[in-house]
Scaffold this motif. Sequence first.
Motif, PDB file in Angstrom:
ATOM      1  N   SER A   1      51.254  42.835  46.620  1.00  0.00           N
ATOM      2  CA  SER A   1      50.387  44.015  46.724  1.00  0.00           C
ATOM      3  C   SER A   1      49.306  44.026  45.651  1.00  0.00           C
ATOM      4  CB  SER A   1      51.227  45.286  46.613  1.00  0.00           C
ATOM      5  OG  SER A   1      51.814  45.372  45.339  1.00  0.00           O
ATOM      6  N   GLN A   2      49.584  43.416  44.490  1.00  0.00           N
ATOM      7  CA  GLN A   2      48.611  43.444  43.393  1.00  0.00           C
ATOM      8  C   GLN A   2      47.373  42.596  43.707  1.00  0.00           C
ATOM      9  OE1 GLN A   2      51.487  41.927  43.416  1.00  0.00           O
ATOM     10  NE2 GLN A   2      51.360  39.902  42.518  1.00  0.00           N
ATOM     11  N   ILE A   3      47.450  41.777  44.755  1.00  0.00           N
ATOM     12  CA  ILE A   3      46.275  41.015  45.190  1.00  0.00           C
ATOM     13  C   ILE A   3      45.779  41.573  46.529  1.00  0.00           C
ATOM     14  CG2 ILE A   3      45.389  38.726  45.797  1.00  0.00           C
ATOM     15  CD1 ILE A   3      47.669  37.533  44.091  1.00  0.00           C
ATOM     16  N   ALA A   4      46.721  41.737  47.456  1.00  0.00           N
ATOM     17  CA  ALA A   4      46.340  42.127  48.828  1.00  0.00           C
ATOM     18  C   ALA A   4      45.845  43.558  48.932  1.00  0.00           C
ATOM     19  CB  ALA A   4      47.536  41.930  49.754  1.00  0.00           C
ATOM     20  N   GLY A   5      46.248  44.416  47.980  1.00  0.00           N
ATOM     21  CA  GLY A   5      45.913  45.825  48.121  1.00  0.00           C
ATOM     22  C   GLY A   5      45.134  46.402  46.956  1.00  0.00           C
ATOM     23  N   VAL A   6      44.678  45.553  46.047  1.00  0.00           N
ATOM     24  CA  VAL A   6      43.926  46.051  44.884  1.00  0.00           C
ATOM     25  C   VAL A   6      42.552  45.378  44.875  1.00  0.00           C
ATOM     26  CG1 VAL A   6      43.868  46.226  42.359  1.00  0.00           C
ATOM     27  CG2 VAL A   6      46.053  46.408  43.563  1.00  0.00           C
ATOM     28  N   GLY A   7      41.506  46.170  45.052  1.00  0.00           N
ATOM     29  CA  GLY A   7      40.147  45.627  45.080  1.00  0.00           C
ATOM     30  C   GLY A   7      39.754  45.049  43.726  1.00  0.00           C
ATOM     31  N   ASP A   8      39.007  43.948  43.759  1.00  0.00           N
ATOM     32  CA  ASP A   8      38.622  43.299  42.498  1.00  0.00           C
ATOM     33  C   ASP A   8      37.186  43.615  42.111  1.00  0.00           C
ATOM     34  OD1 ASP A   8      37.255  41.880  44.404  1.00  0.00           O
ATOM     35  OD2 ASP A   8      37.929  39.905  43.745  1.00  0.00           O
ATOM     36  N   ASP A   9      36.596  44.598  42.774  1.00  0.00           N
ATOM     37  CA  ASP A   9      35.198  44.934  42.486  1.00  0.00           C
ATOM     38  C   ASP A   9      34.999  46.438  42.662  1.00  0.00           C
ATOM     39  OD1 ASP A   9      32.574  44.555  41.853  1.00  0.00           O
ATOM     40  OD2 ASP A   9      31.971  43.857  43.847  1.00  0.00           O
ATOM     41  N   SER A  10      35.695  47.214  41.835  1.00  0.00           N
ATOM     42  CA  SER A  10      35.640  48.669  41.993  1.00  0.00           C
ATOM     43  C   SER A  10      34.318  49.211  41.488  1.00  0.00           C
ATOM     44  CB  SER A  10      36.772  49.326  41.203  1.00  0.00           C
ATOM     45  OG  SER A  10      37.994  48.957  41.752  1.00  0.00           O
ATOM     46  N   PRO A  11      33.638  50.018  42.309  1.00  0.00           N
ATOM     47  CA  PRO A  11      32.325  50.536  41.921  1.00  0.00           C
ATOM     48  C   PRO A  11      32.387  51.314  40.605  1.00  0.00           C
ATOM     49  CG  PRO A  11      33.002  51.328  44.123  1.00  0.00           C
ATOM     50  CD  PRO A  11      34.116  50.488  43.597  1.00  0.00           C
ATOM     51  N   GLY A  12      31.485  51.003  39.710  1.00  0.00           N
ATOM     52  CA  GLY A  12      31.388  51.726  38.437  1.00  0.00           C
ATOM     53  C   GLY A  12      32.470  51.375  37.429  1.00  0.00           C
ATOM     54  N   ARG A  13      33.274  50.368  37.709  1.00  0.00           N
ATOM     55  CA  ARG A  13      34.361  50.014  36.778  1.00  0.00           C
ATOM     56  C   ARG A  13      34.345  48.504  36.493  1.00  0.00           C
ATOM     57  NH1 ARG A  13      39.870  52.282  38.884  1.00  0.00           N
ATOM     58  NH2 ARG A  13      40.410  52.250  36.685  1.00  0.00           N
ATOM     59  N   PRO A  14      33.286  48.006  35.837  1.00  0.00           N
ATOM     60  CA  PRO A  14      33.157  46.550  35.659  1.00  0.00           C
ATOM     61  C   PRO A  14      34.269  45.934  34.802  1.00  0.00           C
ATOM     62  CG  PRO A  14      31.440  47.735  34.442  1.00  0.00           C
ATOM     63  CD  PRO A  14      32.150  48.743  35.289  1.00  0.00           C
ATOM     64  N   LEU A  15      34.684  46.621  33.755  1.00  0.00           N
ATOM     65  CA  LEU A  15      35.709  46.028  32.880  1.00  0.00           C
ATOM     66  C   LEU A  15      37.057  45.976  33.580  1.00  0.00           C
ATOM     67  CD1 LEU A  15      34.866  47.525  29.366  1.00  0.00           C
ATOM     68  CD2 LEU A  15      34.443  45.204  30.238  1.00  0.00           C
ATOM     69  N   TYR A  16      37.383  47.076  34.247  1.00  0.00           N
ATOM     70  CA  TYR A  16      38.627  47.115  35.021  1.00  0.00           C
ATOM     71  C   TYR A  16      38.604  46.007  36.075  1.00  0.00           C
ATOM     72  CZ  TYR A  16      41.771  48.675  38.767  1.00  0.00           C
ATOM     73  OH  TYR A  16      42.724  48.722  39.749  1.00  0.00           O
ATOM     74  N   SER A  17      37.470  45.858  36.757  1.00  0.00           N
ATOM     75  CA  SER A  17      37.391  44.847  37.813  1.00  0.00           C
ATOM     76  C   SER A  17      37.573  43.448  37.251  1.00  0.00           C
ATOM     77  CB  SER A  17      36.049  44.944  38.554  1.00  0.00           C
ATOM     78  OG  SER A  17      35.932  46.229  39.137  1.00  0.00           O
ATOM     79  N   ARG A  18      37.023  43.219  36.047  1.00  0.00           N
ATOM     80  CA  ARG A  18      37.213  41.899  35.417  1.00  0.00           C
ATOM     81  C   ARG A  18      38.686  41.652  35.117  1.00  0.00           C
ATOM     82  NH1 ARG A  18      32.572  40.981  31.530  1.00  0.00           N
ATOM     83  NH2 ARG A  18      34.004  40.655  29.825  1.00  0.00           N
ATOM     84  N   ALA A  19      39.349  42.689  34.624  1.00  0.00           N
ATOM     85  CA  ALA A  19      40.776  42.546  34.299  1.00  0.00           C
ATOM     86  C   ALA A  19      41.587  42.304  35.578  1.00  0.00           C
ATOM     87  CB  ALA A  19      41.267  43.804  33.586  1.00  0.00           C
ATOM     88  N   VAL A  20      41.213  42.996  36.665  1.00  0.00           N
ATOM     89  CA  VAL A  20      41.920  42.792  37.940  1.00  0.00           C
ATOM     90  C   VAL A  20      41.757  41.348  38.411  1.00  0.00           C
ATOM     91  CG1 VAL A  20      41.886  43.394  40.410  1.00  0.00           C
ATOM     92  CG2 VAL A  20      41.834  45.205  38.688  1.00  0.00           C
ATOM     93  N   ARG A  21      40.523  40.832  38.289  1.00  0.00           N
ATOM     94  CA  ARG A  21      40.277  39.459  38.750  1.00  0.00           C
ATOM     95  C   ARG A  21      41.110  38.460  37.958  1.00  0.00           C
ATOM     96  NH1 ARG A  21      34.976  41.507  39.855  1.00  0.00           N
ATOM     97  NH2 ARG A  21      34.006  40.831  37.928  1.00  0.00           N
ATOM     98  N   LEU A  22      41.193  38.681  36.652  1.00  0.00           N
ATOM     99  CA  LEU A  22      41.990  37.781  35.799  1.00  0.00           C
ATOM    100  C   LEU A  22      43.466  37.852  36.212  1.00  0.00           C
ATOM    101  CD1 LEU A  22      42.134  35.933  33.284  1.00  0.00           C
ATOM    102  CD2 LEU A  22      42.537  37.990  31.914  1.00  0.00           C
TER     103      LEU A  22
END
Length: 401
Positions: free
Chosen positions: A196-217
Motif C-alpha cells: 500500500s505504501q507504493i500502490a496507494g501513496v502518491g509520490d507527487d503531492s501538490p504543494g508538498r515537495p519535500l514530503y513528495s521527495r521523501a515518499v519517492r525515496l
Amino acid sequence: MSPASLRSRLDAATAHLDAPFAVIDMAAFHANAAAMTRRAAGKPIRLASKSVRCRHLIAEALGLDGFQGILAFTLPEALWLAAAGTSDDIVVGYPTTDRQALTRVAADKTAAAAITLMVDGPDHLDLIEKVSAGLPDPQPIRVAMDIDAGYESMGGRFRAGARRSPIRTPAEAARFAETIMSRPRFRLAGLMAYESQIAGVGDDSPGRPLYSRAVRLMQRRSAAELAVRRAAIVAAIRALTPLEFVNGGGTGSLAGTSAEAAVTEIAAGSGLYHPTLFDAYRGFTGQPAALFALPVVRRPGPGVVTALGGGYLASGPGTPSRVPSPYLPAGLRLDRDEGAGEVQTPLMGSAADGLKLGDRVWLRHAKAGELCERFSELHLIDGSSVVATVPTYRGEGQTFL
Ligand SMILES: Cc1ncc(COP(=O)(O)O)c(C=O)c1O
C-alpha cells in the motif's frame, strides 16, 4: 477537452436530472481501463471491487481485455457476487470472522469453488474449522496467505505500509504454508502481498515537495526490498506446493509490481474511476471518470455560492487530501472553515459569480468506490447523453462496510 467544453457536455447530458447525482463518464472509464492494462504489461488485473461498488461496472470491466477475477472486500459481498454469476474467481482480500457467511461457503460447493478466503495465521484456520465442524458435507476451503509487504527500516522504528499480516519472512511464510497443508479442510490457492505504501501513496503531492521527495525515496527502497523478499517467499512456498496466483500491487504500482517475475497478477480498481488521490503520481495520469453534481441552492454573497450536500469524505487518515474537490466550473474552492458540509457546501471563487440557483457544480471524490455509498445509482454518460442508469451496491440494498 477544455474544462468549459467538458462542463457543457456533462451539463447537456444530464440536463433532465435533478442534482445531487453521480455519473460515470464512460469514455474516461474505458480510457483508464486501457491505460491500466498497458501498465500491467500482460499480467492480469484482478478487479478490486471495493473501488467500483457497482455490479454493472464490475461486469463491464471484467469483459475488457486484461481484467480477470475479483478481489472482494467482504465475504458476504463475495457470496452475493458469486450467486449472481458476476465471477467464479473471487478472492476476499481481507480476513473474515463472519460465522454465517463462513457457514454458507463451507456448505455450498459452488461458492466454495469460486471463493478464496484470506488468512494470515492459525487463528483464522481455527475459526473456519469451528464454524464448519457441524456441517454434514463441509466443502474444502480455498485460502490465500496474506504477506506483510510494508517497508521497515532503522530496525523497525520506521514503517510505511498497511498493517495487515504478521507474516513477513520466507521462513514464516513456509511455516504457515505447512500448517495450512497439514489441515485437510484447506487448499492453499495463492499468496497476496499488497504494498500500500507504493500502490496507494502518491509520490507527487501538490504543494508538498519535500514530503513528495521523501515518499519517492521510501518507495524506491521499499520496491527494491520487496522484490527480493517477495520472490524468496514465493520460491519458499512453491517448493512446498503449487500456487495458482501471487497477487500484489494496486492502481499506483501497476507497472512496477507487474515487472516482478514472482507476481502473477495485480489487484486494482481505483484507476477506473480515477479519484483525486490518484492525481498525485508522477508515473501515470488518468481521466476523472466518476463525478458527482450538486445543485446551487443559495448565494450568500459575491464570490460564493452554496450547494446542497457534498460532505462525502473519504476514509483514511483524516487529512485535507480526503475531502472532495470542486472540479467544474474551474476556479471554485471549498471554504477553509466549512469544508464539504453534511448538508451544504459553500464554494468560493470568481467562478461562483457565474452560477445561478439550480445550476450544478461538479465535484470529484478523493477515493473511488466510496462515492457509491452516497448514491443509489450511477448515470453512465457516453458523449453528450446518459446511455444507462445502473444501481450501485447501495442501490441494490447492499452496504457491506
Ligand atoms: C489488498 C489490496 N490490493 C489492492 C488494492 C488496490 O486497489 P485500488 O487499485 O483499487 O486502489 C487494495 C486497496 O486498498 C487492497 O487492499
